[in-house]
Structures are given as structure tokens and as C-alpha cells.
Design a protein around this motif. Structure first.
Motif, PDB file in Angstrom:
ATOM      1  N   ALA A 122      19.097  -0.971 -56.741  1.00 21.69           N
ATOM      2  CA  ALA A 122      17.731  -0.661 -56.328  1.00 21.69           C
ATOM      3  C   ALA A 122      16.815  -0.564 -57.549  1.00 21.69           C
ATOM      4  CB  ALA A 122      17.696   0.641 -55.535  1.00 21.69           C
ATOM      5  N   ARG A 135      15.912  -3.923 -58.904  1.00 27.98           N
ATOM      6  CA  ARG A 135      14.822  -4.571 -58.154  1.00 27.98           C
ATOM      7  C   ARG A 135      13.477  -3.948 -58.503  1.00 27.98           C
ATOM      8  NH1 ARG A 135      16.802  -6.951 -52.396  1.00 27.98           N
ATOM      9  NH2 ARG A 135      18.809  -7.772 -53.129  1.00 27.98           N
ATOM     10  N   VAL A 177      11.093  -2.962 -52.224  1.00 26.56           N
ATOM     11  CA  VAL A 177      12.559  -3.001 -52.145  1.00 26.56           C
ATOM     12  C   VAL A 177      12.966  -2.939 -50.681  1.00 26.56           C
ATOM     13  CG1 VAL A 177      14.716  -1.858 -52.763  1.00 26.56           C
ATOM     14  CG2 VAL A 177      12.811  -1.898 -54.393  1.00 26.56           C
TER      15      VAL A 177
END
Length: 341
Positions: free
Chosen positions: A183, A186, A295
Motif C-alpha cells: 500500500a 502505491r 489506492v
């Protein structure tokens, strides 16, 4: 062996309802943990790494059997991987799981398998047969809800056949550390500031959602019927990020830890208590913030599931923050006080 500080941390985790699972890098490290008092003396459960033999898993099971019996099956488990090449073939996966469980031949052995659609079906089949299961590569709360559905289905079938329910425990693992790193990667691509509050929050948010789902399911009337017939409570197992041990603390959960991770965590600030209970709203806010920043959490979970399964099938090790599984073709080739059920 572990240091005094690490032993104190393990005792504190157990007092918070968190069961420590030893995560070894390779069969040699796993065998050393069985020979010396690391396993049993400090860790109450173990994850057999890829390449471990049934004989190695059996020795670990025997070492933990007193804990398993004293806790009435709450702890003392050894998770043994089924060959991941069968991850999408339910009949072959079920046959492999039965064969592996029979080869190890111990009541505290769990067969470990990825939760693909085939894995979900085999999870129910194994539980109906009285075989305990470690459901791995669970990357979303939606997938975990499916795991719980399969868990209840397997217990219902076992109950209908007259089989005791206590002999088929289930633990499901979420690689929280790996989810966090992906995460944050990203977020890097999206140009989000390195000090943004949402960084490092994704794994904890998903873990909190899973925990809430489990608590909601366990409050239902039908679960009470299963529990009254001896069904063991499903346990959630986290693989934390570096520095994330204290962030994943909740009753009837577990942490997969290498000795190195444990020792590093012992140098961090003390635990601050339960971080999972009644935190569903906070988790939803964190996930919504990630979505607004770009995300796509569901997509991230699907990508990670496919990537990590491919790594296993190719014989590559899972990345840090994930539970070790199997290589292709072989599958399984100052101590804390005792935990109470």
C-alpha cells in the motif's frame, strides 16, 4: 534461545490473549528450534517452512503436544504446508491435504493451504473430516468472510456426521506487514507525502475489519450451537511489519514471529493493550482515505493474492511480513505462562 527482554514480551503478549507462533526461514532453522527450547519453551505454535519433512513436523508436534493437551487444543499447533501446485484443483488439493495430515499423524498438525476458491472448498472438506486447517494468503476482509463461511460449513457437516468438533481447529493468516508495504509503495507512486497519516495504516485497518467480522459471527445463535458442541474458536494470525508487533494486539489472535523479529520488537516501546476491539469505524476511515488517495484496496488484495501464490508455485520464498508456505511439488517435504482456552 531468546533474550530476557524477548521472553518478557512473549509473556505480555500471552497475557493480552495473543499466541506466539514461531516462523522459521528454512528447515534447518526449524529443526534447531525443535532441538533447543525455543519451540515450546517460548513459542506455543510453529509454522513449518517449505521443505520440512513430515518427520520434522511430527517432532515439532510431539514437542508441543503437552501444551496442546493442557490447553484442550487452543495452542500447541504446527502448521504444515500442502504443495501449492494444487491450489486451483480442489480434488487434488483435498487428496494432498489428507495424505499430508496422515503422514504427520499427529492431532495438533494443521494443513496449510492458500484460500483460493478451491482452497475454500477444501477447507470445509478437511474440517468435515476432522482435519485442522491453516488458511493462508487471506488478503481482504471479504475473503476472510468466505473463510468463516467455509469454516462453519465444515463444522456443520462434521456435526451432522457425529464427529467431535474439537478436533478440527482453524486459523486464518493475514500478511499485514506485506499489505502495508505494498500500500505504501502505491502511495509513493501517487506522490503522497511520506509523513501522511495513512502510511503504515493499511494492514492494521484490514486486520481490524477481519477482527470485527469474526466477533460479529461469533455472537450469532448458530455459532453458540456449534460452540456448545465443542467447536474451537477460529483464530486470526498476523504477520506484522517490522516494528508492528504492538499494533496487532487482540484477544484470541496470534502473531507469526521469527526470533529476529521478536528480539527487535523487545527493544520497542511496551505494548499499549488491545488495538483491534471496537476499532471498526477507525479501520473504515483509514481504508476510505486510501481509496480517496487512489489506492484501490480490493484490487491490491487481489494482486497480492495472485503474486504470492505465484511465488510459492515457482518455488520462490514469500516476502517478509507473510506466512511461509510451501515450495512447488513437495509441501511438507524466560518462557511465557501456558495459554488457557
Amino acid at each position: 534461545m531468546v533474550s530476557q527482554g524477548a521472553g518478557a514480551l512473549l509473556r505480555q503478549l500471552v497475557s493480552e490473549g495473543v499466541s506466539p507462533w514461531l516462523s522459521a526461514r528454512d528447515p534447518e532453522e526449524f529443526a534447531a528450534a525443535v532441538r533447543y527450547p525455543t519451540l515450546g519453551g517460548h513459542f506455543h505454535n510453529a509454522l513449518a517452512p517449505a521443505g520440512s519433512t513430515p518427520a520434522q513436523a511430527r517432532r515439532a508436534c510431539d514437542l508441543l503436544l503437552p501444551l496442546f493437551e493442557a490447553s484442550r487444543g487452543t495452542v500447541g499447533h504446527v502448521s504444515v504446508p500442502v504443495a501449492p501446485r494444487w491450489a486451483h484443483d480442489a480434488p487434488a488439493l483435498l487428496e494432498a491435504a489428507r495424505s499430508l495430515h496422515g503422514a504427520v499423524g499427529r492431532p495438533n498438525a494443521l494443513v496449510r493451504m492458500p484460500m483460493t476458491p478451491a482452497g475454500l472448498a477444501v477447507l470445509a472438506d478437511c474440517l468435515a473430516d476432522g482435519i485442522g486447517v491453516h488458511a493462508c494468503l487471506v488478503f481482504s476482509d471479504a475473503r476472510y468472510a468466505e473463510v468463516l463461511d467455509a469454516y462453519v460449513c465444515g463444522l456443520e457437516r462434521s456435526l451432522a456426521s457425529g464427529r467431535p468438533l474439537g478436533g478440527a481447529p482453524m486459523v486464518a493468516s493475514f500478511p499485514a506487514g506485506l499489505f502495508d508495504r505494498e500500500a505504501d509503495s502505491r502511495l509513493d507512486e501517487l506522490g503522497v507525502a511520506v509523513d501522511h497519516e495513512v502510511r503504515g495504516a493499511a494492514g492494521l485497518a484490514v486486520a481490524r475489519r477481519m477482527y470485527r467480522i469474526r466477533e460479529e459471527r461469533l455472537s450469532g445463535d448458530w455459532w453458540r450451537v456449534l460452540r456448545a458442541n465443542g467447536a474451537p474458536q477460529p483464530r486470526l494470525l498476523w504477520s506484522p511489519a517490522d516494528g508492528g508487533v504492538g499494533a496487532l494486539v487482540g484477544w484470541n489472535t496470534a502473531l507469526a514471529l521469527s526470533v529476529e523479529t521478536l528480539e527487535a520488537a523487545a527493544l520497542e516501546p511496551a505494548l499499549t493493550g488491545d488495538t483491534l476491539l471496537n476499532a471498526g469505524a477507525e479501520a473504515s476511515s483509514a481504508l476510505l482515505a486510501l481509496e480517496r488517495l487512489g489506492v484501490r484496496v480490493a484490487e491490491l488484495a487481489a494482486v497480492l493474492e495472485a503474486q504470492e501464490l505465484a511465488r510459492l508455485q515457482q518455488g520462490r520464498p514469500v516476502r517478509r511480513g507473510s506466512v511461509p508456505a510451501a515450495s512447488p511439488g513437495s509441501g511438507c517435504s524466560s518462557a511465557p505462562a501456558a495459554e488457557q482456552p
